[in-house]
Design a protein around this motif. Structure first.
Motif, PDB file in Angstrom:
ATOM      1  N   UNK A  11     -20.440  43.112  55.346  1.00 51.72           N
ATOM      2  CA  UNK A  11     -20.724  43.108  56.777  1.00 51.72           C
ATOM      3  C   UNK A  11     -21.282  41.784  57.282  1.00 51.72           C
ATOM      4  N   UNK A  12     -22.005  41.023  56.426  1.00 52.85           N
ATOM      5  CA  UNK A  12     -22.656  39.821  56.947  1.00 52.85           C
ATOM      6  C   UNK A  12     -21.642  38.752  57.341  1.00 52.85           C
ATOM      7  N   UNK A  13     -20.407  38.846  56.824  1.00 56.35           N
ATOM      8  CA  UNK A  13     -19.409  37.842  57.181  1.00 56.35           C
ATOM      9  C   UNK A  13     -18.658  38.195  58.450  1.00 56.35           C
ATOM     10  N   UNK A  14     -18.955  39.361  59.000  1.00 57.62           N
ATOM     11  CA  UNK A  14     -18.249  39.763  60.216  1.00 57.62           C
ATOM     12  C   UNK A  14     -16.920  40.424  59.941  1.00 57.62           C
ATOM     13  N   UNK A  15     -16.501  40.470  58.680  1.00 61.77           N
ATOM     14  CA  UNK A  15     -15.278  41.178  58.311  1.00 61.77           C
ATOM     15  C   UNK A  15     -14.042  40.677  59.024  1.00 61.77           C
ATOM     16  N   UNK A  16     -13.163  41.633  59.300  1.00 57.17           N
ATOM     17  CA  UNK A  16     -11.863  41.298  59.905  1.00 57.17           C
ATOM     18  C   UNK A  16     -12.042  40.630  61.266  1.00 57.17           C
ATOM     19  N   UNK A  17     -13.033  41.094  62.030  1.00 57.23           N
ATOM     20  CA  UNK A  17     -13.241  40.564  63.380  1.00 57.23           C
ATOM     21  C   UNK A  17     -13.609  39.086  63.349  1.00 57.23           C
ATOM     22  N   UNK A  18     -14.146  38.632  62.253  1.00 60.26           N
ATOM     23  CA  UNK A  18     -14.465  37.225  62.148  1.00 60.26           C
ATOM     24  C   UNK A  18     -15.939  36.966  62.334  1.00 60.26           C
ATOM     25  N   UNK A  19     -16.359  35.778  61.878  1.00 60.75           N
ATOM     26  CA  UNK A  19     -17.759  35.396  61.969  1.00 60.75           C
ATOM     27  C   UNK A  19     -17.945  34.547  63.212  1.00 60.75           C
ATOM     28  N   UNK A  20     -19.028  34.790  63.924  1.00 58.42           N
ATOM     29  CA  UNK A  20     -19.247  34.034  65.157  1.00 58.42           C
ATOM     30  C   UNK A  20     -20.690  33.604  65.239  1.00 58.42           C
ATOM     31  N   UNK A  21     -20.985  32.768  66.210  1.00 60.13           N
ATOM     32  CA  UNK A  21     -22.355  32.298  66.353  1.00 60.13           C
ATOM     33  C   UNK A  21     -22.779  31.374  65.229  1.00 60.13           C
ATOM     34  N   UNK A  22     -21.839  30.599  64.681  1.00 58.85           N
ATOM     35  CA  UNK A  22     -22.176  29.633  63.640  1.00 58.85           C
ATOM     36  C   UNK A  22     -22.808  28.421  64.329  1.00 58.85           C
ATOM     37  N   UNK A  23     -23.952  27.914  63.803  1.00 62.20           N
ATOM     38  CA  UNK A  23     -24.598  26.779  64.473  1.00 62.20           C
ATOM     39  C   UNK A  23     -23.674  25.572  64.564  1.00 62.20           C
ATOM     40  N   UNK A  24     -23.806  24.852  65.653  1.00 63.15           N
ATOM     41  CA  UNK A  24     -23.015  23.635  65.829  1.00 63.15           C
ATOM     42  C   UNK A  24     -23.459  22.557  64.850  1.00 63.15           C
ATOM     43  N   UNK A  25     -22.539  21.670  64.525  1.00 58.71           N
ATOM     44  CA  UNK A  25     -22.841  20.580  63.596  1.00 58.71           C
ATOM     45  C   UNK A  25     -23.828  19.606  64.222  1.00 58.71           C
ATOM     46  N   UNK A  26     -23.498  19.149  65.424  1.00 58.58           N
ATOM     47  CA  UNK A  26     -24.411  18.263  66.154  1.00 58.58           C
ATOM     48  C   UNK A  26     -24.859  19.005  67.401  1.00 58.58           C
ATOM     49  N   UNK A  27     -25.859  18.455  68.074  1.00 55.23           N
ATOM     50  CA  UNK A  27     -26.364  19.126  69.271  1.00 55.23           C
ATOM     51  C   UNK A  27     -25.322  19.118  70.389  1.00 55.23           C
ATOM     52  N   UNK A  28     -24.471  18.099  70.388  1.00 58.23           N
ATOM     53  CA  UNK A  28     -23.553  17.920  71.503  1.00 58.23           C
ATOM     54  C   UNK A  28     -22.257  18.702  71.289  1.00 58.23           C
ATOM     55  N   UNK A  29     -21.593  19.004  72.399  1.00 54.63           N
ATOM     56  CA  UNK A  29     -20.279  19.622  72.317  1.00 54.63           C
ATOM     57  C   UNK A  29     -19.194  18.593  72.569  1.00 54.63           C
ATOM     58  N   UNK A  30     -19.568  17.320  72.646  1.00 56.16           N
ATOM     59  CA  UNK A  30     -18.618  16.259  72.972  1.00 56.16           C
ATOM     60  C   UNK A  30     -17.594  16.109  71.850  1.00 56.16           C
ATOM     61  N   UNK A  31     -16.316  16.142  72.218  1.00 53.15           N
ATOM     62  CA  UNK A  31     -15.274  16.110  71.194  1.00 53.15           C
ATOM     63  C   UNK A  31     -15.228  14.788  70.454  1.00 53.15           C
ATOM     64  N   UNK A  32     -15.638  13.690  71.122  1.00 49.69           N
ATOM     65  CA  UNK A  32     -15.487  12.381  70.485  1.00 49.69           C
ATOM     66  C   UNK A  32     -16.372  12.274  69.245  1.00 49.69           C
ATOM     67  N   UNK A  33     -17.576  12.814  69.342  1.00 45.33           N
ATOM     68  CA  UNK A  33     -18.473  12.797  68.187  1.00 45.33           C
ATOM     69  C   UNK A  33     -17.807  13.468  66.993  1.00 45.33           C
ATOM     70  N   UNK A  34     -17.227  14.642  67.254  1.00 39.72           N
ATOM     71  CA  UNK A  34     -16.606  15.382  66.152  1.00 39.72           C
ATOM     72  C   UNK A  34     -15.372  14.653  65.649  1.00 39.72           C
ATOM     73  N   UNK A  35     -14.640  14.055  66.586  1.00 36.18           N
ATOM     74  CA  UNK A  35     -13.452  13.308  66.181  1.00 36.18           C
ATOM     75  C   UNK A  35     -13.834  12.238  65.174  1.00 36.18           C
ATOM     76  N   UNK A  36     -14.866  11.437  65.488  1.00 36.58           N
ATOM     77  CA  UNK A  36     -15.253  10.370  64.559  1.00 36.58           C
ATOM     78  C   UNK A  36     -15.823  10.935  63.273  1.00 36.58           C
TER      79      UNK A  36
END
Lengths: 287, 335, 412
Positions: B145-170
């Motif tokens: 159950x802790x993995x969310x099963x078939x429905x999938x896992x959600x609410x995983x913390x972001x890698x960086x504070x920002x949601x800016x795509x360029x940061x993730x791209x680099x």
């Protein structure tokens, strides 16, 4: 008692259908070394063509079964002649070709019929009841047909000329060719037979369960499990491992809740494979 | 005299190649590094980030194949990395940047354990054994159950504070470059040579004193480390994932990236991913018809480039050369 | 010969790519229209499964209904903001029935097509879209919710449960059962083992208790990808003769509940069966057989239902005209579109933040299913759920028949 009997009948029906589909897969691998990942898609297309004949054209079930089998067998021969024969047994290219066939079939079916709920009407209506148990005629018919087809296949492989040629090629390809066996002809028959068996399983299970463009993916894993447990080169082994898998997958969910039962089945399969890598009756494949 | 000039020409060609390859590489890297400055649309940055992720997965899959074994559980290992990192970050509250290398290490350990278990199996048996393992991983994810099963896992913390795509791209560009360089060094190191020897004949290799089982386990660990690393990054980038992203079909497409690019060349999986992953995105407007294009690409490669897309330049070269020669010959015979 | 084929193939590929490029370019100039005219186009994103399992299961019928809703709104003057009439154009993107595809679709809609409002995705794909839409400030009206954490909660201020999700649909069918069968107490309780069990089942059990139902034994979970349901039928039979009815909390497509029904009828049991998924009973009958499916009930609208609100009835008439009598009526996303229209007209602005604030400040809102209320602070942590009445359908005499409309009321 009724519960037990129903579970047994259910596992026997599932097993017979799994075995039919797995036999088709095994023919292709044993003879041509083609790991046919498109087998699930061909099983699916068999179900849909059967549906078309039975529901849209209103044909008799058994006539539709015959026509579908012939049609899919012809499709298999077409694939062999224009796709797989040109790849000259290259394993990687064969895998790619299988994925190509599977993608084309699935996408086409999804576009044409994707949104409709379809199930082939039962082969036989009504329920056979006794004091102890009740079982629908449909299940009995499916089971009987499965048994008959299995018998026919075993007769074909062991008693007919082309069946014996197939066995020879499966045992030693080069040796068989040196004996003057026409490998192209036998491969075409193997392809036709493999696809036809998948289609038959597709029609029966399409009536027993339901049709969906993605039903082949699940079937493919089951077929691969049965084939690997039986071992490459073995035909009779498939009968036994098919029975084992059918029993496991219809009995375990009764005792183990939810998704865990699938995990247990696959764990058992992995353990068997680790103990006997070549399967119960097969030989080690060197490629 | 003639022979000497031919040799000379040859050496010039070689030195040309020696210069041409690094220049090409530098141009490519510069192109991707400068790409966000010209194309500001976050959508393209997102697509390219995903391409980098799958490139690393495909390259690490090919690294395992140089030892002569073909694993069909690579998607599942990506899932192991992703789920481990996500669970650590979500339930223990650890920093994602710490979770990613930790889960990569854990994936490597699991990969080596599986390699150890399956070390008796060879060729097809190994492939199918790992295929079953991959299916098992998906069922285990379903069952907890802790993995969310078939429905999938959600609410995983972001890698960086920002949601800016360029940061993730680099981030993914750098991660992919590091991984690819590391895997390249690995393949052309002493160990890589041993692995290739094992692939040719494990009997000969063990007869000259190579502990071939150990090396096959090792290469499993290396391949799984990088796929776990990139899988963990993927989890913290997407923030939500379901097991279907790591199932047998996903693994099969990874294999297709490798095969379509060319399994015998290091650049193969990179080229293959860029073609086969980006193609459906380019034809996204055709919606349900888009899988046909992937299939068409597969067909073209099967029939005309059996050694993969990497062989395209050589094929074209020989094709045009042959045609030129043919014309010349016909001219001669005509006169 | 081979060379000619090769060249032909290359040309074919080039032609395809060219065509694809043209298709994109042909679409592009439609966006900005001349500002003088008072009729403009409002592009609304639609994220649905165009390929993969969920297309067949639910999304196709939802999309067709959403199209009809857009046409209906456009015919009646579009969305009016000030003097301007906005005609709705829905831009679809494919989820490919997985999370990756959903994220890509959301990125493409938000950044490439630059839409401010997105309808969908249905099923459990919402959490893959919200990480994209929330930072960009795009309003998202998913087609379904499963009441799991991180789906719709305090962290998703731009996401609204505008149409009912799994919990209200379950409530509707439970309440309708209680109304039609006042004596039934003991039920068998099944649910797909899809990870939502720990979160949604307590809510459903509470509703069951309130209505006086009592599950016999434990919940029976079945894997989402199950093909053969006979083992689960065996487990229901194993519960004994106490069982008076069977409740399937959710069904991934008609196959699950259909095959369970088939198995139970074969074993000679004639319990009433009810399912909390909006699946047409006609589809269930296709899988189970007409006789076996008799009496089954699901929370979905029925054609020619005299109680159906007028707009919904009009949409149903149009769908029937276009796609025939058997096409399921899935109103989920159509309801969302009408809610969007109401909210934009109340806000008199196309800025998603203003629309959101207006929607939040509204206590009640009229939906095409009847009056709705905003609620859900306790269960979801945010007051973003619109609760409205739901219809129930029953298979009577081999025909889908209306089973009345159920008031869901305020969800705490």
């Amino acid at each position: 008692m009724g519960l037990l009997f129903n579970t047994v009948i259910n596992s026997l029906i599932l097993s017979s259908m799994y075995i039919l589909a797995a036999l088709g897969f095994a023919f292709l691998f044993n003879m041509l070394r083609i790991f046919n990942l498109a087998h699930g898609a061909i099983y699916m297309i068999g179900g849909y063509i059967g549906y078309y004949f039975i529901v849209e054209l209103g044909m008799n079930h058994w006539l539709a079964l015959l026509l579908t089998t012939l049609l899919v067998a012809a499709f298999g021969m077409f694939l062999e002649r224009f796709l797989f024969r040109r790849l000259k047994g290259d394993f990687n290219l064969n895998i790619m070709a299988c994925v190509f066939v599977a993608v084309i079939l699935q996408t086409t079916v999804n576009i044409i019929v994707g949104d409709k709920t379809m199930a082939i009407p039962s082969f036989a209506e009504g329920v056979f009841r006794t004091a102890l148990f009740s079982v629908s005629y449909e299940r009995l018919v499916t089971f009987a047909a499965g048994l008959f087809l299995l018998g026919a296949i075993i007769w074909f492989v062991n008693k007919t000329r082309i069946g014996l040629q197939m066995q020879a090629i499966a045992q030693h390809r080069d040796g068989a060719i040196l004996q003057g066996i026409d490998i192209n002809r036998v491969s075409a028959v193997a392809f036709a037979l493999g696809c036809a068996l998948a289609a038959i399983a597709g029609i029966f299970l399409g009536a027993y369960l339901r049709l969906s463009p993605y039903m082949g993916d699940l079937m493919l894993t089951k077929v691969v499990i049965i084939f690997m447990l039986a071992g490459a080169g073995s035909i009779t082994g498939i009968l036994i491992t098919g029975l084992i898998l059918g029993t496991l997958s219809s009995v375990l969910p009764v005792f183990i809740s939810g998704a865990a039962s699938d995990a247990v089945i696959i764990a058992i399969v992995i353990i068997i494979l680790l103990i006997r890598p070549q399967g119960f009756f097969g030989y080690q494949v060197e490629m | 005299m003639k022979r000497m000039s031919a040799e000379h020409q040859n050496s010039i060609n070689k030195s040309k190649e020696k210069i041409a390859k690094p220049v090409l590489l530098a141009v490519l890297i510069a192109f991707f590094a400068l790409f966000p400055l010209f194309v500001r649309s976050p959508y393209y940055l997102h697509i390219l980030s995903l391409t980098f992720i799958y490139t690393v997965a495909a390259v690490s899959l090919r690294t395992i194949t140089i030892s002569g074994q073909f694993p069909l559980a690579h998607g599942a290992f990506m899932g192991i990395g992703a789920y481990l990192s996500a669970l650590m970050a979500k339930f223990w509250g650890w920093l994602p940047l710490l979770c990613i290398p930790l889960s990569a290490l854990a994936t490597a350990v699991i990969g080596m354990l599986v390699g150890f278990l399956f070390s008796r199996l060879r060729s097809l048996h190994y492939a199918v054994g790992s295929l079953f393992f991959g299916i098992g991983v998906i069922y285990i994810i379903y069952a907890f159950p802790c993995t969310g099963g078939y429905t999938g896992m959600m609410g995983i913390p972001r890698l960086f504070q920002t949601a800016d795509k360029m940061t993730y791209y680099y981030f993914f560009l750098v991660l992919a470059l590091i991984s690819i360089v590391a895997l390249y060094r690995f393949e052309f190191s002493h160990i890589g040579t041993i692995l290739k020897a094992i692939a040719q004949s494990h009997l000969v290799a063990s007869s000259v004193g190579i502990n071939e089982a150990w090396y096959r386990i090792l290469v499993n660990g290396v391949g799984c480390f990088f796929v776990g690393l990139i899988g963990a990054g993927y989890a913290h980038y997407n923030m939500a994932m379901s097991p279907t992203a790591f199932n047998f079909m996903a693994t099969l497409w990874l294999c297709m990236y490798v095969l379509i690019g060319g399994i015998n060349s290091f650049a193969g999986p990179i080229i293959g991913t860029f073609f086969l992953f980006l193609l459906p995105e380019f034809v996204r407007d055709l919606q349900e018809y888009s899988p046909y294009f992937s299939a068409l690409l597969l067909l073209i490669v099967i029939f005309f480039m059996p050694r993969g897309l990497v062989s395209l330049p050589a094929l074209l070269k020989s094709y045009f050369l042959k045609r030129g020669e043919g014309e010349r010959i016909s001219n001669v015979s005509g006169s | 010969m081979k060379r000619a084929v090769f060249i032909g193939m290359l040309w074919l590929l080039l032609a395809f790519l060219f065509a694809a490029g043209c298709a994109e370019q042909a679409e592009a100039p439609e966006g900005p229209k001349s500002p003088e005219s008072s009729v403009e186009t409002l592009r609304v994103g639609g994220i649905f499964a165009l390929t993969g399992f969920w297309n067949a299961a639910f999304d196709n019928s939802i999309m067709k209904m959403l199209d009809e809703a857009a046409i209906y709104i456009n015919e009646h003057g579009g969305i009016k903001v000030g003097d301007t009439q906005y005609m709705i154009e829905i831009v679809y993107e494919d989820t490919e029935s997985n999370f990756d595809g959903t994220a890509s679709a959301a990125n493409r809609l938000v950044y490439e097509k630059e839409v401010d409002f997105i309808i969908g995705p249905a099923e459990h794909f919402t959490p893959a879209a919200t990480p994209v839409t929330e930072p960009a400030g795009v309003l998202l009206f998913p087609g379904w919710y499963n009441v799991v954490p991180d789906e719709i909660d305090a962290n998703t201020p731009y996401t609204f449960g505008t149409c009912q999700g799994s919990l209200p649909h379950g409530m509707a069918v439970i309440k309708s059962m209680r109304r039609d069968y006042p004596d039934i107490k003991k039920i068998a309780f099944l649910s797909p083992d899809d990870g939502a069990i720990p979160y949604i089942i307590p809510h459903v059990e509470k509703v069951l208790k309130e209505e006086g139902f009592e599950p016999v034994g434990d919940l029976i979970p079945f894997p989402n990808e199950t093909e053969d349901f006979n083992p689960f039928v065996a487990r229901i039979l194993d519960l004994g003769d106490e069982v008076e009815a069977v409740f399937v909390e959710k069904s991934p497509g008609p196959a699950a509940v259909g095959n369970i029904t088939k198995g139970l009828r074969e074993a000679g049991k004639d319990y009433p069966i009810f399912c909390g998924s909006p699946i047409s009973v006609a589809d269930i009958a296709t899988v189970a057989g007409l006789e076996a499916a008799e009496g089954i009930r699901t929370p979905i609208a029925t054609r020619n239902d005299p109680e159906m609100p007028p707009v919904a009835a009009e949409l149903a008439r149009r769908i029937t005209e276009k796609y025939g009598e058997d096409f399921p009526l899935s109103y989920q996303s159509a309801i969302s579109l009408f809610v969007l229209k109401e909210a934009i007209e109340a806000a008199q602005s196309l800025d998603p933040t203003v629309v959101r604030d207006t929607l939040e400040s509204m206590e009640r809102i009229d939906t095409i299913y009847g009056p709705g209320v905003l609620c859900g602070e306790e269960t979801f942590g945010i007051k973003h759920i619109i609760s409205h009445p739901l219809p129930v359908q029953i298979l009577k005499d081999g025909k889908p028949s209306p089973g009345g409309w159920i008031e869901i009321g305020y969800i705490p």
